[in-house]
Design a protein around this motif. Structure first.
Motif, PDB file in Angstrom:
ATOM      1  N   SER A 112     -14.555  -0.778 -19.914  1.00 31.78           N
ATOM      2  CA  SER A 112     -14.954  -0.054 -18.995  1.00 31.78           C
ATOM      3  C   SER A 112     -16.289   0.275 -18.773  1.00 31.78           C
ATOM      4  CB  SER A 112     -14.430   1.348 -19.314  1.00 31.78           C
ATOM      5  OG  SER A 112     -15.208   2.216 -20.072  1.00 31.78           O
ATOM      6  N   GLU A 113     -17.084  -0.038 -19.849  1.00 29.01           N
ATOM      7  CA  GLU A 113     -18.674  -0.327 -19.734  1.00 29.01           C
ATOM      8  C   GLU A 113     -19.354  -1.487 -19.506  1.00 29.01           C
ATOM      9  OE1 GLU A 113     -19.731   1.370 -23.475  1.00 29.01           O
ATOM     10  OE2 GLU A 113     -18.884   3.442 -23.253  1.00 29.01           O
ATOM     11  N   SER A 114     -18.198  -2.460 -19.340  1.00 26.98           N
ATOM     12  CA  SER A 114     -18.530  -4.113 -18.961  1.00 26.98           C
ATOM     13  C   SER A 114     -19.211  -4.275 -20.024  1.00 26.98           C
ATOM     14  CB  SER A 114     -19.433  -3.854 -17.507  1.00 26.98           C
ATOM     15  OG  SER A 114     -18.720  -3.559 -16.446  1.00 26.98           O
ATOM     16  N   ASP A 115     -18.589  -4.061 -21.303  1.00 24.69           N
ATOM     17  CA  ASP A 115     -19.288  -4.686 -22.459  1.00 24.69           C
ATOM     18  C   ASP A 115     -18.125  -5.374 -22.907  1.00 24.69           C
ATOM     19  OD1 ASP A 115     -20.488  -5.594 -24.695  1.00 24.69           O
ATOM     20  OD2 ASP A 115     -20.803  -3.271 -25.538  1.00 24.69           O
ATOM     21  N   ILE A 116     -17.794  -6.504 -22.514  1.00 26.84           N
ATOM     22  CA  ILE A 116     -16.646  -7.481 -22.963  1.00 26.84           C
ATOM     23  C   ILE A 116     -17.175  -7.947 -24.128  1.00 26.84           C
ATOM     24  CG2 ILE A 116     -17.277  -9.360 -21.543  1.00 26.84           C
ATOM     25  CD1 ILE A 116     -13.567  -8.288 -22.248  1.00 26.84           C
TER      26      ILE A 116
ATOM     27  N   ILE B  85     -11.015   3.228 -14.662  1.00 26.28           N
ATOM     28  CA  ILE B  85     -11.402   2.171 -13.775  1.00 26.28           C
ATOM     29  C   ILE B  85     -12.517   2.507 -12.943  1.00 26.28           C
ATOM     30  CG2 ILE B  85     -10.292   1.051 -11.452  1.00 26.28           C
ATOM     31  CD1 ILE B  85      -7.854   0.629 -13.079  1.00 26.28           C
ATOM     32  N   TRP B  86     -12.487   3.924 -12.510  1.00 29.55           N
ATOM     33  CA  TRP B  86     -13.801   4.436 -11.865  1.00 29.55           C
ATOM     34  C   TRP B  86     -15.014   3.799 -12.557  1.00 29.55           C
ATOM     35  CZ3 TRP B  86     -14.822   5.920  -7.243  1.00 29.55           C
ATOM     36  CH2 TRP B  86     -13.907   6.604  -6.282  1.00 29.55           C
ATOM     37  N   LYS B  87     -14.913   4.083 -13.940  1.00 27.69           N
ATOM     38  CA  LYS B  87     -16.063   3.738 -14.862  1.00 27.69           C
ATOM     39  C   LYS B  87     -16.369   2.517 -14.862  1.00 27.69           C
ATOM     40  CE  LYS B  87     -17.630   4.795 -19.580  1.00 27.69           C
ATOM     41  NZ  LYS B  87     -17.265   5.467 -20.767  1.00 27.69           N
ATOM     42  N   TYR B  88     -15.390   1.508 -14.782  1.00 25.58           N
ATOM     43  CA  TYR B  88     -15.598   0.134 -14.802  1.00 25.58           C
ATOM     44  C   TYR B  88     -16.271  -0.290 -13.438  1.00 25.58           C
ATOM     45  CZ  TYR B  88     -14.500  -4.967 -14.763  1.00 25.58           C
ATOM     46  OH  TYR B  88     -14.436  -6.137 -14.573  1.00 25.58           O
ATOM     47  N   LEU B  89     -15.530   0.148 -12.535  1.00 24.99           N
ATOM     48  CA  LEU B  89     -16.457  -0.144 -11.237  1.00 24.99           C
ATOM     49  C   LEU B  89     -17.890   0.259 -11.180  1.00 24.99           C
ATOM     50  CD1 LEU B  89     -13.520   1.135  -8.925  1.00 24.99           C
ATOM     51  CD2 LEU B  89     -14.195  -1.263  -9.152  1.00 24.99           C
ATOM     52  N   SER B  90     -18.217   1.442 -11.648  1.00 28.12           N
ATOM     53  CA  SER B  90     -19.763   1.926 -11.747  1.00 28.12           C
ATOM     54  C   SER B  90     -20.196   0.842 -12.472  1.00 28.12           C
ATOM     55  CB  SER B  90     -19.554   3.176 -12.525  1.00 28.12           C
ATOM     56  OG  SER B  90     -20.903   3.568 -12.593  1.00 28.12           O
ATOM     57  N   SER B  91     -19.949   0.594 -13.751  1.00 25.83           N
ATOM     58  CA  SER B  91     -20.583  -0.133 -14.819  1.00 25.83           C
ATOM     59  C   SER B  91     -20.924  -1.773 -14.185  1.00 25.83           C
ATOM     60  CB  SER B  91     -19.890  -0.146 -16.160  1.00 25.83           C
ATOM     61  OG  SER B  91     -19.752   1.021 -16.908  1.00 25.83           O
ATOM     62  N   SER B  92     -20.005  -2.052 -13.486  1.00 22.61           N
ATOM     63  CA  SER B  92     -19.870  -3.333 -13.020  1.00 22.61           C
ATOM     64  C   SER B  92     -20.562  -3.391 -11.572  1.00 22.61           C
ATOM     65  CB  SER B  92     -18.356  -4.028 -12.950  1.00 22.61           C
ATOM     66  OG  SER B  92     -17.820  -4.029 -14.267  1.00 22.61           O
ATOM     67  N   ASN B  93     -21.029  -2.404 -11.303  1.00 23.58           N
ATOM     68  CA  ASN B  93     -21.829  -2.244  -9.919  1.00 23.58           C
ATOM     69  C   ASN B  93     -20.763  -2.675  -8.716  1.00 23.58           C
ATOM     70  OD1 ASN B  93     -24.260  -1.442 -10.738  1.00 23.58           O
ATOM     71  ND2 ASN B  93     -24.701  -3.373 -11.531  1.00 23.58           N
TER      72      ASN B  93
ATOM     73  N   LYS C  14     -20.249   9.949  -3.322  1.00 19.22           N
ATOM     74  CA  LYS C  14     -19.049  10.729  -3.349  1.00 19.22           C
ATOM     75  C   LYS C  14     -18.530  10.900  -5.233  1.00 19.22           C
ATOM     76  CE  LYS C  14     -17.582   9.016   0.819  1.00 19.22           C
ATOM     77  NZ  LYS C  14     -16.585   8.222   1.260  1.00 19.22           N
ATOM     78  N   VAL C  15     -19.249   9.922  -5.857  1.00 15.09           N
ATOM     79  CA  VAL C  15     -18.671   9.901  -7.478  1.00 15.09           C
ATOM     80  C   VAL C  15     -19.477  10.517  -8.491  1.00 15.09           C
ATOM     81  CG1 VAL C  15     -17.812   8.309  -8.999  1.00 15.09           C
ATOM     82  CG2 VAL C  15     -17.451   7.703  -6.673  1.00 15.09           C
ATOM     83  N   ASP C  16     -19.180  11.509  -9.250  1.00 10.86           N
ATOM     84  CA  ASP C  16     -19.797  11.895 -10.374  1.00 10.86           C
ATOM     85  C   ASP C  16     -19.325  11.047 -11.497  1.00 10.86           C
ATOM     86  OD1 ASP C  16     -21.133  12.997 -11.940  1.00 10.86           O
ATOM     87  OD2 ASP C  16     -19.912  15.159 -11.905  1.00 10.86           O
ATOM     88  N   VAL C  17     -20.117  10.123 -11.872  1.00 14.59           N
ATOM     89  CA  VAL C  17     -19.886   9.160 -12.928  1.00 14.59           C
ATOM     90  C   VAL C  17     -20.323   9.975 -14.330  1.00 14.59           C
ATOM     91  CG1 VAL C  17     -20.187   7.092 -11.682  1.00 14.59           C
ATOM     92  CG2 VAL C  17     -22.198   8.078 -12.786  1.00 14.59           C
TER      93      VAL C  17
END
Length: 175
Positions: free
Chosen positions: A49-53, A154-162, A169-172
């Protein structure tokens, strides 16, 4: 209290405290990734989720025990492909299929990553963060518009992956 109940309590406590380094150290030192599938899945999903695969795959590469859990096994196969160990990934994948593994969505994504299929499957699954990540990685034109029902991870993934078009609208911080 039974051993299984004790392991569940330990996993719940580690997840509640959310110390990823402590969880990682515990799982690797004791070689219990498959014995604690919920805890392992939590750790891998948090890194993803942090884009740290890379960190997620590193954990699986340090595992010396066979992986029985379906989700962890799928994640491991993906990591093997990502690290260029396609023959090993194919062997494990074939063995899983012989044992009755069926997941059409996952198979399409893996076949594309292995180079067996050139057809891009543009379906997006939110069933797990791994499925979502595979959709992103196998489609160069990936576009996803989250909604109120989209899971926090998934919101966190979207945010981390730009991948968010508008973050106003999103409070990450709460993700």
């Amino acid at each position: 209290i039974s051993e299984k109940e004790f392991l569940n309590l330990r996993s719940e406590w580690l997840i509640k405290n959310a110390d990823l380094k402590l969880i990682e150290e515990y799982l690797i030192k004791n070689q219990v990734l498959d014995l604690h599938p919920k805890l392992t899945k939590y750790l891998l999903d948090q890194y993803l989720s942090e884009s740290d695969i890379e960190s997620a795959c590193k954990i699986l590469s340090k595992n010396l025990e066979p992986i029985e859990n379906e989700y962890l096994s799928k994640f491991n196969i993906y990591c093997l492909i990502k690290s260029g160990k396609k023959d090993e990934a194919q062997l494990i994948f074939d063995l899983k299929k012989e044992l009755g593994f069926k997941d059409e969505y996952y198979e399409k994504k893996i076949n594309y990553l292995m180079g067996y299929s050139e057809e891009i499957d543009d379906t997006i699954s939110e069933k797990s963060i791994l499925d979502f990540h595979l959709a992103h990685r196998t489609n160069s034109d990936f576009i996803f518009s989250p909604n109120d029902n989209t899971s926090k991870i998934i919101w966190k993934y979207l945010s981390s992956s730009n991948l968010l078009n508008s973050v106003e609208k999103v409070d990450v911080s709460k993700l």
